[in-house]
Motif scaffolding. Structure first.
Motif, mmCIF file in Angstrom:
data_model
loop_
_atom_site.group_PDB
_atom_site.id
_atom_site.type_symbol
_atom_site.label_atom_id
_atom_site.label_comp_id
_atom_site.label_asym_id
_atom_site.label_seq_id
_atom_site.Cartn_x
_atom_site.Cartn_y
_atom_site.Cartn_z
ATOM 1 N N SER A 49 48.281 58.559 33.311
ATOM 2 C CA SER A 49 47.290 59.594 32.753
ATOM 3 C C SER A 49 46.382 58.606 31.654
ATOM 4 N N ILE A 50 47.004 57.930 31.088
ATOM 5 C CA ILE A 50 46.230 56.822 30.282
ATOM 6 C C ILE A 50 45.279 56.086 31.119
ATOM 7 N N TYR A 51 45.686 55.626 32.129
ATOM 8 C CA TYR A 51 44.753 54.634 32.994
ATOM 9 C C TYR A 51 43.502 55.522 33.540
ATOM 10 N N ARG A 52 43.892 56.578 34.030
ATOM 11 C CA ARG A 52 42.859 57.678 34.624
ATOM 12 C C ARG A 52 41.834 58.193 33.423
ATOM 13 N N GLY A 53 42.703 58.610 32.389
ATOM 14 C CA GLY A 53 41.745 58.772 31.090
ATOM 15 C C GLY A 53 40.689 57.922 30.509
ATOM 16 N N TYR A 54 41.109 56.651 30.474
ATOM 17 C CA TYR A 54 40.300 55.494 29.980
ATOM 18 C C TYR A 54 39.519 54.655 31.052
ATOM 19 N N PHE A 55 39.955 54.703 32.218
ATOM 20 C CA PHE A 55 39.196 53.755 33.135
ATOM 21 C C PHE A 55 37.650 53.714 33.163
ATOM 22 N N GLN A 56 37.115 55.194 33.134
ATOM 23 C CA GLN A 56 35.624 55.340 33.062
ATOM 24 C C GLN A 56 34.877 54.425 31.786
ATOM 25 N N GLN A 57 35.461 54.843 30.709
ATOM 26 C CA GLN A 57 35.134 54.378 29.490
ATOM 27 C C GLN A 57 35.116 52.737 29.245
ATOM 28 N N LEU A 58 36.301 52.285 30.033
ATOM 29 C CA LEU A 58 36.371 50.838 30.077
ATOM 30 C C LEU A 58 35.343 50.315 31.045
ATOM 31 N N TYR A 59 35.197 50.893 32.078
ATOM 32 C CA TYR A 59 34.256 50.421 33.169
ATOM 33 C C TYR A 59 32.790 50.491 32.634
ATOM 34 N N LYS A 67 27.288 42.837 35.255
ATOM 35 C CA LYS A 67 26.938 43.881 36.327
ATOM 36 C C LYS A 67 27.858 43.506 37.554
ATOM 37 N N ASP A 68 28.753 42.709 37.564
ATOM 38 C CA ASP A 68 29.800 42.302 38.410
ATOM 39 C C ASP A 68 30.956 43.314 38.552
ATOM 40 N N THR A 69 30.573 44.310 39.189
ATOM 41 C CA THR A 69 31.478 45.301 39.499
ATOM 42 C C THR A 69 33.172 44.994 39.700
ATOM 43 N N ASN A 70 33.125 43.901 40.340
ATOM 44 C CA ASN A 70 34.514 43.462 40.851
ATOM 45 C C ASN A 70 35.184 42.788 39.715
ATOM 46 N N LEU A 71 34.414 41.852 38.705
ATOM 47 C CA LEU A 71 35.072 41.383 37.579
ATOM 48 C C LEU A 71 35.393 42.502 36.494
ATOM 49 N N VAL A 72 34.591 43.374 36.490
ATOM 50 C CA VAL A 72 34.927 44.693 35.652
ATOM 51 C C VAL A 72 36.155 45.257 35.808
ATOM 52 N N GLU A 73 36.426 45.587 37.078
ATOM 53 C CA GLU A 73 37.432 46.042 37.588
ATOM 54 C C GLU A 73 38.749 45.391 37.280
ATOM 55 N N ASP A 74 38.659 44.136 37.882
ATOM 56 C CA ASP A 74 39.832 43.043 37.609
ATOM 57 C C ASP A 74 40.132 42.995 36.122
ATOM 58 N N CYS A 75 39.085 43.119 35.189
ATOM 59 C CA CYS A 75 39.518 43.144 33.857
ATOM 60 C C CYS A 75 40.255 44.186 33.512
ATOM 61 N N ILE A 76 39.946 45.336 33.800
ATOM 62 C CA ILE A 76 40.709 46.503 33.640
ATOM 63 C C ILE A 76 41.886 46.288 34.058
ATOM 64 N N GLN A 77 42.048 46.056 35.311
ATOM 65 C CA GLN A 77 43.441 46.056 36.004
ATOM 66 C C GLN A 77 44.309 45.128 35.114
ATOM 67 N N GLU A 78 43.786 43.794 34.758
ATOM 68 C CA GLU A 78 44.513 43.142 33.999
ATOM 69 C C GLU A 78 44.908 43.303 32.748
ATOM 70 N N LEU A 79 44.123 44.224 32.081
ATOM 71 C CA LEU A 79 44.408 44.823 30.626
ATOM 72 C C LEU A 79 45.702 45.845 30.999
ATOM 73 N N PHE A 80 45.655 46.765 32.040
ATOM 74 C CA PHE A 80 46.588 47.508 32.193
ATOM 75 C C PHE A 80 47.960 46.914 32.511
ATOM 76 N N ILE A 81 47.829 45.702 33.241
ATOM 77 C CA ILE A 81 49.138 45.033 33.716
ATOM 78 C C ILE A 81 49.578 44.472 32.252
ATOM 79 N N GLU A 82 48.866 43.994 31.450
ATOM 80 C CA GLU A 82 49.158 43.395 30.081
ATOM 81 C C GLU A 82 49.843 44.561 29.256
ATOM 82 N N LEU A 83 49.310 45.739 29.506
ATOM 83 C CA LEU A 83 49.934 46.784 28.325
ATOM 84 C C LEU A 83 51.312 47.396 28.992
#
Length: 86
Positions: A49-59, A67-83
């Motif tokens: 729920s947190i992932y879905r709720g914050y993904f768009q804001q973080l994106y 503007k590198d979409t893959n980099l942004v998505e990878d960073c978000i994934q890394e953030l949630f893995i770290e959490l």
């Protein structure tokens, strides 16, 4: 001279980040707080729920820096893995 703004200082713990966020973004109700407490207690549903709720804001935030979409998505994934790991 290296001067940090308050928002630029690194957090030393999850508790520090929660304190900063609660001051920066006052909550209208206890729903988000409860969700984060459930997540900290190990709830997979709360994590999703947190992932879905914050993904768009973080994106959107990430796209302010690149503007590198893959980099942004990878960073978000890394953030949630770290959490999850902490």
């Amino acid at each position: 001279m290296n001067v940090y703004r308050e928002a630029d200082k690194p957090f030393s713990s999850l508790k520090d980040s929660e304190t900063f966020l609660s001051k920066a973004y006052p909550q209208k109700d206890d729903t988000e707080l409860s969700l984060w407490q459930e997540f900290k207690g190990g709830s997979e549903e709360a994590f999703v729920s947190i992932y879905r709720g914050y993904f768009q804001q973080l994106y959107a935030y990430g796209h302010q820096f690149t503007k590198d979409t893959n980099l942004v998505e990878d960073c978000i994934q890394e953030l949630f893995i770290e959490l999850r790991n902490k």
